[in-house]
Design a protein around this motif. Sequence first.
Motif, PDB file in Angstrom:
ATOM      1  N   UNK A 124      37.224  51.298  27.859  1.00  8.28           N
ATOM      2  CA  UNK A 124      36.952  50.058  27.147  1.00  8.28           C
ATOM      3  C   UNK A 124      37.003  50.277  25.634  1.00  8.28           C
ATOM      4  N   UNK A 125      36.634  51.463  25.161  1.00 13.13           N
ATOM      5  CA  UNK A 125      36.692  51.725  23.715  1.00 13.13           C
ATOM      6  C   UNK A 125      38.134  51.703  23.217  1.00 13.13           C
ATOM      7  N   UNK A 126      39.051  52.235  24.016  1.00  8.64           N
ATOM      8  CA  UNK A 126      40.468  52.199  23.651  1.00  8.64           C
ATOM      9  C   UNK A 126      40.969  50.759  23.628  1.00  8.64           C
ATOM     10  N   UNK A 168      36.703  38.679  23.457  1.00 15.19           N
ATOM     11  CA  UNK A 168      37.906  38.723  24.293  1.00 15.19           C
ATOM     12  C   UNK A 168      38.079  40.119  24.897  1.00 15.19           C
ATOM     13  N   UNK A 169      37.909  41.147  24.085  1.00 18.54           N
ATOM     14  CA  UNK A 169      38.077  42.507  24.586  1.00 18.54           C
ATOM     15  C   UNK A 169      37.068  42.863  25.663  1.00 18.54           C
ATOM     16  N   UNK A 170      35.806  42.515  25.454  1.00 17.41           N
ATOM     17  CA  UNK A 170      34.781  42.802  26.448  1.00 17.41           C
ATOM     18  C   UNK A 170      34.997  41.994  27.732  1.00 17.41           C
ATOM     19  N   UNK A 176      37.986  42.603  35.246  1.00 21.26           N
ATOM     20  CA  UNK A 176      38.590  43.449  36.269  1.00 21.26           C
ATOM     21  C   UNK A 176      37.539  43.940  37.261  1.00 21.26           C
ATOM     22  N   UNK A 177      36.358  44.265  36.781  1.00 25.24           N
ATOM     23  CA  UNK A 177      35.285  44.728  37.669  1.00 25.24           C
ATOM     24  C   UNK A 177      34.658  43.561  38.436  1.00 25.24           C
ATOM     25  N   UNK A 178      34.504  42.425  37.782  1.00 21.46           N
ATOM     26  CA  UNK A 178      33.944  41.264  38.460  1.00 21.46           C
ATOM     27  C   UNK A 178      34.869  40.783  39.572  1.00 21.46           C
ATOM     28  N   UNK A 179      36.173  40.928  39.393  1.00 21.94           N
ATOM     29  CA  UNK A 179      37.111  40.514  40.437  1.00 21.94           C
ATOM     30  C   UNK A 179      36.871  41.303  41.720  1.00 21.94           C
ATOM     31  N   UNK A 180      36.651  42.600  41.594  1.00 18.84           N
ATOM     32  CA  UNK A 180      36.397  43.409  42.787  1.00 18.84           C
ATOM     33  C   UNK A 180      35.048  43.094  43.410  1.00 18.84           C
ATOM     34  N   UNK A 181      34.053  42.782  42.583  1.00 19.62           N
ATOM     35  CA  UNK A 181      32.736  42.416  43.113  1.00 19.62           C
ATOM     36  C   UNK A 181      32.822  41.106  43.897  1.00 19.62           C
ATOM     37  N   UNK A 182      33.483  40.113  43.325  1.00 21.98           N
ATOM     38  CA  UNK A 182      33.622  38.824  43.999  1.00 21.98           C
ATOM     39  C   UNK A 182      34.457  38.970  45.267  1.00 21.98           C
ATOM     40  N   UNK A 235      28.138  46.416  24.479  1.00 22.72           N
ATOM     41  CA  UNK A 235      28.367  45.744  23.192  1.00 22.72           C
ATOM     42  C   UNK A 235      28.248  46.707  22.016  1.00 22.72           C
ATOM     43  N   UNK A 236      27.606  47.855  22.230  1.00 19.83           N
ATOM     44  CA  UNK A 236      27.499  48.831  21.143  1.00 19.83           C
ATOM     45  C   UNK A 236      28.846  49.445  20.790  1.00 19.83           C
ATOM     46  N   UNK A 237      29.879  49.204  21.617  1.00 26.01           N
ATOM     47  CA  UNK A 237      31.210  49.772  21.361  1.00 26.01           C
ATOM     48  C   UNK A 237      32.102  48.845  20.548  1.00 26.01           C
ATOM     49  N   UNK A 238      31.637  47.642  20.233  1.00 22.46           N
ATOM     50  CA  UNK A 238      32.509  46.707  19.510  1.00 22.46           C
ATOM     51  C   UNK A 238      32.738  47.142  18.069  1.00 22.46           C
TER      52      UNK A 238
END
Length: 343
Positions: A124-126, A168-170, A176-182, A235-238
């Motif tokens: 996510x940082x990239x 937008x980035x977050x 992508x992770x929420x799609x697999x959870x749902x 959010x600390x990575x923004x």
Amino acid sequence: MSSTTRPAAGGAILPPEEARSVPIKAIKLRHPWRMVFAVLLVVIFVSVVVDAALRPAYDWPAVGKYLFDRRISQAAVVTLQLTVYSMVIAIVLGVILAVMRLSPNPVVKSLAWFYLWIFRGTPVYVQLTIWGLISLIYSSIDIGIPFMDPWVSFSTNAALSTFTIAIIGLALNEAAYMAEIVRAGLLAVDRGQEEAATALGMSWSQTMTRVILPQSMRVIIPPTGNEVISMLKTTSLVTAVPFSFELFTRSRDISAETFNPIPLLIVASIWYLFFTSILMVGQHFLEKRFARGVGDRQPDRKDAVGTGTGTLTGVVPVVDSGQPSVIAPPRQDDPPANPGGVK
């Protein structure tokens, strides 16, 4: 009623009043090493707390000074905004991607899989760093027909602030992770539920909103709550965007002014712990709300009188051998214990 109780094979025949009146004396097992281990853990915990309270590097007066500093509190609010906005977009997009993944259309399914492959396969940082450079990749945002002159065109820097780019980035990463959870929650609902709803004449939207989604929520909510808590900390990575008004970056900037970073890190940690604690409590009540009725159903108990078998199951407390004797229910091919009924 018969004058004797018929136990399992090998048991003694006792009068009913004697079989009912013998109490069971339970002796609690002792675990001395468990108590020793618990005392050891308490001693270690107290030692760590006392050491932290007396160690000068933590500078607790400075922690109290900056804990409710206006700059810190404003950064905490910005962190909450980043979390809420990003998760709302991620949940909506995740539901769409989950439906696409379950679609029988191979093109739609492949596009959803490609999205998940990209955003789950890169840090996510990239991703946030690339989004921070979006104005170098796309200097303007054009609206119109492709390969023709745009109807509307405006500068990317003017249209997208760093706050918007961070959201937008977050959100795109989390989707992508929420799609697999749902998708996992939808697949957890038995296929027969959808078939039954279709047989009742329900439309697809009615089936999803009234049958499938309510049952899948008890599977979706626990990992979603974990993702919300994870998003709060992500959010600390923004700062990679770069966006410098969230909690961690703001506390780091203040520590650069005071040359005392440890108290400001403790301040940021306290605020994060405060928010995550609230989210954990909310997650608990949501899980409890959507798990109502799960595991609460008790097995049916038939009255022995008038059932035709009159058979009871249970444990006879005392027998000649000194061991309890289990009365098992008869097999289907066995004759009833009292063919004529209970009298």
